[in-house]
Design a protein around this motif. Sequence first.
Motif: not given
Length: 349
Positions: A165-182
Motif C-alpha cells: 500500500s502507498v499509504s503513509k502508514e504502510s510505507l513508514a512500516y516497511l521503510l522503518s524495518k531493521s537492516n540488522d542481518p540477525k
Amino acid sequence: MTIEWAPLWVPLERRLQTLVTSFFTYTFFTLPISSCLAVVILLYYGEMFVRSLLLIYFVKIYLDYKRNYGIMEGNGWLFYRSNRRYRNYFPVELVKTAELPPNRNYIVASFPHGILGTGTCINMSLDIGNWLSLFPQVRPKIATLDHHFKTPFLRDIVRWWGMVSVSKESLAYLLSKSNDPKHRDNLDGFTSNAVAVLVGGAKEAMDSHPGQYILTLKNRKGFVKMAVRTGSSIVPSLSFGEVDIFDQVANPPDSSLRRFQNVVKKFTGISPLLPKGRGIFNYNYGILPHRRRIVQVVGSPIDVEKCETPDPEYVDKIHGQVIDALERMFDEYKEKYTPNSKQNKLIIQ
C-alpha cells in the motif's frame, strides 16, 4: 486506417509472450471491477456455506491490514514474481548505475508513470530476477493504491506480486524495518527494502503519450517527507520507452474527456484512461501494449538526514536534488535508450 494483421506463422515463443502479456494487461485493466463483481455474485447467489467462508475471508483481510497493512513479508512466493515471457515481450531491461548497499532502506522514485508503469512493475514486481542479481539483499516492492489491499481477491493477487500500500502508514512500516542481518525480519538473507513509488500517479498517466516525457513532480513532495521521517535514501529512476508502448485517446487539459478523468480521479484515485495499442492478432487496434523496448535506469541514491518532523527548507533541498538527478539521467541516457532522442524532451510540471 486498415488493420495490419500479424503473420499467420509466428514463432511459438513470440505467441506465448503475446498470450502472457494479454493476460497481464487485461488483468490490470479489469481486476478491480471484476473482484468487486465476484464478491457481489458470491454473496447474492452463494449458499450459507459460501457466505460463511466469505465472512471468514473478510475478517482475515481486516486482521491482515491491522497487523501490517496487508504487506506480504519478504519477497513472497518467487513463482509469482518470475514472469520472464512478460519481460521478453517488450523487452524490459534494468540498468544499474550505482550500488544500493543493503544496510539501509530505499524509496525508488520512479518516472514516468506511463499508462501502467510497466517497466518498473516488471523489474520490481513481476519478474525480479534481474533486480536480485544487480542489487543483492535488497527486496524490491512497488507501492500502489491503498484500497487495493482492502478489496477481496484483488488484494491477494497484488500481494503475491510484491506490491504494498502507498499509504503513509504502510510505507513508514516497511521503510522503518531493521537492516540488522540477525533481525527476525531478515532471516531470508535480505536486509533492505526498496519501495518503488510512481510519484506522478494518475495525473502523470493522463499525460502519457508516445515520445512525451511529462513528469508530475514539482508539487509532489510527500515521498521526500517520508524518506526524511524514516531515514530512507531516495533513488531516482527513469524508464525510457515507458511512454511509447501505449498511446491514448487525445485528452488535452481543456478537453471534456480530461475534465471527466479528473473528476473520477478525485473520488477514486484512478484516472479512467482510454488506451490505444495493438491486438492479439493485429498490430494497430486493441489495448495490448506495443512491442517496444523499455529500459529502467536506476540512479544513485540520495541520502537524507532522518528527522521525525521534516523541515520544509530541507525537504525542498532534497526535492531539488531529485529533480536535478532526473534531468541529468535523461540527458545522459536518452540518446542510448530512446529513438528520435533529439525530439524527446523532459518536462517537469
